[in-house]
Each structure stands twice: as C-alpha cells, then as structure tokens.
Design a protein around this motif. Structure first.
Motif, PDB file in Angstrom:
ATOM      1  N   ALA A 165       0.843  -1.193   0.000  1.00 40.24           N
ATOM      2  CA  ALA A 165       0.000   0.000   0.000  1.00 40.24           C
ATOM      3  C   ALA A 165       0.878   1.242   0.000  1.00 40.24           C
ATOM      4  N   GLY A 166       0.753   2.050  -1.039  1.00 40.69           N
ATOM      5  CA  GLY A 166       1.637   3.202  -1.182  1.00 40.69           C
ATOM      6  C   GLY A 166       1.469   4.247  -0.106  1.00 40.69           C
ATOM      7  N   GLY A 167       0.238   4.423   0.393  1.00 39.07           N
ATOM      8  CA  GLY A 167       0.004   5.451   1.400  1.00 39.07           C
ATOM      9  C   GLY A 167       0.337   5.011   2.802  1.00 39.07           C
ATOM     10  N   SER A 168       0.761   3.772   3.003  1.00 42.79           N
ATOM     11  CA  SER A 168       1.141   3.273   4.322  1.00 42.79           C
ATOM     12  C   SER A 168       2.297   2.305   4.144  1.00 42.79           C
ATOM     13  N   ASP A 169       2.780   1.767   5.260  1.00 42.39           N
ATOM     14  CA  ASP A 169       3.879   0.811   5.158  1.00 42.39           C
ATOM     15  C   ASP A 169       3.385  -0.625   5.278  1.00 42.39           C
ATOM     16  N   PHE A 170       2.095  -0.846   5.079  1.00 47.46           N
ATOM     17  CA  PHE A 170       1.554  -2.192   5.179  1.00 47.46           C
ATOM     18  C   PHE A 170       1.808  -2.976   3.893  1.00 47.46           C
ATOM     19  N   VAL A 171       2.167  -4.251   4.071  1.00 51.94           N
ATOM     20  CA  VAL A 171       2.337  -5.181   2.960  1.00 51.94           C
ATOM     21  C   VAL A 171       1.390  -6.354   3.196  1.00 51.94           C
ATOM     22  N   LEU A 172       0.489  -6.570   2.253  1.00 50.02           N
ATOM     23  CA  LEU A 172      -0.502  -7.636   2.358  1.00 50.02           C
ATOM     24  C   LEU A 172      -0.126  -8.785   1.432  1.00 50.02           C
ATOM     25  N   ARG A 173      -0.414 -10.000   1.898  1.00 45.72           N
ATOM     26  CA  ARG A 173      -0.167 -11.202   1.096  1.00 45.72           C
ATOM     27  C   ARG A 173      -1.432 -12.045   1.049  1.00 45.72           C
ATOM     28  N   THR A 174      -1.802 -12.454  -0.163  1.00 42.08           N
ATOM     29  CA  THR A 174      -3.004 -13.250  -0.362  1.00 42.08           C
ATOM     30  C   THR A 174      -2.828 -14.081  -1.626  1.00 42.08           C
ATOM     31  N   GLY A 196       2.816  -4.369   9.137  1.00 42.53           N
ATOM     32  CA  GLY A 196       3.186  -2.972   9.016  1.00 42.53           C
ATOM     33  C   GLY A 196       3.584  -2.427  10.369  1.00 42.53           C
ATOM     34  N   SER A 197       3.842  -1.138  10.417  1.00 48.07           N
ATOM     35  CA  SER A 197       4.261  -0.530  11.680  1.00 48.07           C
ATOM     36  C   SER A 197       3.161  -0.595  12.734  1.00 48.07           C
ATOM     37  N   ALA A 198       1.900  -0.704  12.301  1.00 47.47           N
ATOM     38  CA  ALA A 198       0.790  -0.779  13.254  1.00 47.47           C
ATOM     39  C   ALA A 198       0.598  -2.178  13.811  1.00 47.47           C
ATOM     40  N   GLY A 199       1.295  -3.180  13.260  1.00 47.26           N
ATOM     41  CA  GLY A 199       1.173  -4.535  13.775  1.00 47.26           C
ATOM     42  C   GLY A 199       0.897  -5.547  12.676  1.00 47.26           C
ATOM     43  N   HIS A 200       0.336  -6.661  13.116  1.00 45.25           N
ATOM     44  CA  HIS A 200       0.058  -7.795  12.233  1.00 45.25           C
ATOM     45  C   HIS A 200      -1.449  -7.960  12.099  1.00 45.25           C
ATOM     46  N   HIS A 213      -3.898   4.752   1.524  1.00 41.33           N
ATOM     47  CA  HIS A 213      -4.020   5.294   2.871  1.00 41.33           C
ATOM     48  C   HIS A 213      -5.055   4.534   3.695  1.00 41.33           C
ATOM     49  N   SER A 214      -6.027   3.926   3.047  1.00 37.81           N
ATOM     50  CA  SER A 214      -7.099   3.238   3.757  1.00 37.81           C
ATOM     51  C   SER A 214      -7.025   1.739   3.486  1.00 37.81           C
ATOM     52  N   LEU A 215      -6.934   0.953   4.573  1.00 40.82           N
ATOM     53  CA  LEU A 215      -6.921  -0.503   4.494  1.00 40.82           C
ATOM     54  C   LEU A 215      -8.079  -1.040   5.316  1.00 40.82           C
ATOM     55  N   ASP A 216      -8.951  -1.775   4.683  1.00 44.05           N
ATOM     56  CA  ASP A 216     -10.117  -2.343   5.360  1.00 44.05           C
ATOM     57  C   ASP A 216      -9.967  -3.861   5.342  1.00 44.05           C
ATOM     58  N   ALA A 225     -14.959 -10.935  13.239  1.00 45.23           N
ATOM     59  CA  ALA A 225     -13.979  -9.900  13.552  1.00 45.23           C
ATOM     60  C   ALA A 225     -13.575  -9.158  12.289  1.00 45.23           C
ATOM     61  N   TRP A 226     -13.331  -7.873  12.408  1.00 53.35           N
ATOM     62  CA  TRP A 226     -12.839  -7.086  11.294  1.00 53.35           C
ATOM     63  C   TRP A 226     -12.104  -5.877  11.844  1.00 53.35           C
ATOM     64  N   ALA A 227     -11.271  -5.306  11.052  1.00 53.58           N
ATOM     65  CA  ALA A 227     -10.489  -4.156  11.499  1.00 53.58           C
ATOM     66  C   ALA A 227     -10.293  -3.202  10.340  1.00 53.58           C
ATOM     67  N   THR A 228     -10.289  -1.934  10.636  1.00 53.81           N
ATOM     68  CA  THR A 228     -10.024  -0.906   9.640  1.00 53.81           C
ATOM     69  C   THR A 228      -8.891  -0.033  10.145  1.00 53.81           C
ATOM     70  N   ILE A 229      -7.874   0.118   9.333  1.00 52.96           N
ATOM     71  CA  ILE A 229      -6.729   0.941   9.712  1.00 52.96           C
ATOM     72  C   ILE A 229      -6.642   2.082   8.713  1.00 52.96           C
ATOM     73  N   THR A 230      -6.677   3.289   9.199  1.00 50.21           N
ATOM     74  CA  THR A 230      -6.595   4.454   8.335  1.00 50.21           C
ATOM     75  C   THR A 230      -5.444   5.322   8.797  1.00 50.21           C
ATOM     76  N   GLU A 231      -4.524   5.563   7.898  1.00 52.38           N
ATOM     77  CA  GLU A 231      -3.375   6.400   8.244  1.00 52.38           C
ATOM     78  C   GLU A 231      -3.735   7.856   8.008  1.00 52.38           C
ATOM     79  N   GLN A 232      -3.481   8.665   9.004  1.00 51.76           N
ATOM     80  CA  GLN A 232      -3.803  10.090   8.901  1.00 51.76           C
ATOM     81  C   GLN A 232      -2.699  10.839   8.164  1.00 51.76           C
TER      82      GLN A 232
END
Length: 232
Positions: A165-174, A196-200, A213-216, A225-232
């Motif tokens: 994700a360009g707007g954050s440092d998260f790397v997703l694998r699927t 990413g820096s916010a965790g796993h 910037h937005s990962l859902d 369970a679900w989580a939404t991480i939004t980088e400001q």
C-alpha cells in the motif's frame, strides 16, 4: 608262468559286462525324437513369422496413411486456430489512466492475447503500480499470474499476490486480488495476511483504497472480527 612255459594256457582276466543293445537303441530313439520335435517347433515359428510379418508391415503402413489423413482433416477444420491466433509479447508494458485520473503501469515477463479482437490479456509474473498525481509512493501489486480485462478495466491477479500500500507501510499477502483501475482500489475475498508498523493483521477479505491510505480488513465466521486501519 615262466618264459619256458610258452604252451601254458592263458588265464582269463575277467568277465565282460553284457551290452544292452535294446536300451541303447531306445535312448537313441528318444534323443532323435527330441531333435525332431525341436526342428519342427522352429519350423512352425518360422512359418508363423513369415505369415505375420507382411501383415504387420501392411497394418503399419495403413496406420501411417490414416494418421496423415486425420491430421489433414483436423487442420482443414481449423481446430488449432486458437493457438495460431495467439499473440505473445515478451516483457510487455502497458500504460493507462483510470476514470478518476490516476495513472497505472502494468508489466510482466510475458503476455498472451487470444486473437486480435480479444479483450483480455493473460500475463505471467505481472507487476502493477498506480497512484494519483498528489501521492509520492504508488501502490504496487505483484503476483504469479494475471488477467487484464480491457472491457471492465479490471486486473485479476492470482498466486502469491503481494500488495504494498503506497500510502502506508503495510504489505498484504493473499492468493487472489482484483484491481479496479477506474477506482484505483484493490480488493479480494481470500485469506489475507498483513504486516506494518501498526502490527500484524489477519483477515478473510480486504479493501485497499484512497491511494493506499485506507486498508479495510475483515474476518469471516463465528467471530465476525474485522479491522479498519486508516493512516492520517
């Protein structure tokens, strides 16, 4: 007996064993019968081969002729037109722009188009990146295989999909993801694992939007369970 007794009678040395002439003759007859049987077997085998070999040669010739005729008929029916119409590209690179103005680039090791009028292109080892003009780092997606549909302007990637994700440092694998070029979003409904820096993060579906910037990330099952991480 001395040398002077020349006229003395000779003493018998022993009694010779009588010769069984009938047994010897029977043994010779058995050996002769075996030799005759072996000769007859070889003769029958040679006779059989002399009859079979010409037939086998004729059958092989007919098979070859039939195969040539069958190949000619198949080719005349254009059974292989699909392969003949394939258009292959080595190290392809495509540039485009979505309806929202974001620019994207698609590349790969090889691309295959099934005919001149085909609207889909298959790629091996595809890599894609897209971003808007006001974003420094693009969102990058890579996979083992990909199919680009020019009609829907969507790119489906399968096998070892990695999303940065360009707007954050998260790397997703699927294992599967779909890129909607018109909306500049990446989504999928397969198991996803992210770091990413916010965790796993682990989920069963995902959506990457807003230039990364937005990962859902959502789960599935009893926990819901679900989580939404939004980088400001």
């Amino acid at each position: 007996m001395t040398l002077t007794e020349l006229n003395a009678p000779l003493q018998p040395l022993g009694i010779a064993a009588p010769i069984d002439i009938e047994a010897e003759a029977a043994d010779r007859r058995v050996r002769l019968a075996q030799q005759v049987a072996a000769v007859r077997r070889r003769s029958r085998l040679i006779h059989l081969l002399r009859r079979l070999l010409p037939g086998l040669i004729i059958a092989l010739g007919l098979f070859n002729v039939g195969w040539i005729v069958a190949q000619t008929i198949i080719n005349s029916m254009n059974v292989y037109n699909g392969n003949l119409n394939e258009i292959r590209y080595t190290n392809p690179r495509y540039y485009g722009q979505g309806s929202n103005g974001d620019r994207y680039t698609i590349s790969g090791l090889e691309a295959v188009r099934k005919g001149m009028n085909a609207t889909t292109i298959s790629l091996k080892a595809p890599s894609m990146e897209f971003k808007s003009s006001d974003v420094e780092n693009p969102t990058r997606v890579s996979a083992a295989n990909g199919v680009f549909d020019q009609t829907t302007n969507k790119f489906t990637l399968t096998g070892h999909v990695v999303i940065a994700a360009g707007g954050s440092d998260f790397v997703l694998r699927t294992e599967q993801a779909v890129v909607d070029m018109d909306k500049s979003i990446v989504y999928g409904d397969k198991h996803v694992d992210g770091n990413g820096s916010a965790g796993h993060i682990v989920g069963e579906s995902f959506l990457v939007s807003d230039n990364g910037h937005s990962l859902d990330i959502k789960g599935r099952g009893d926990t819901k369970a679900w989580a939404t991480i939004t980088e400001q």
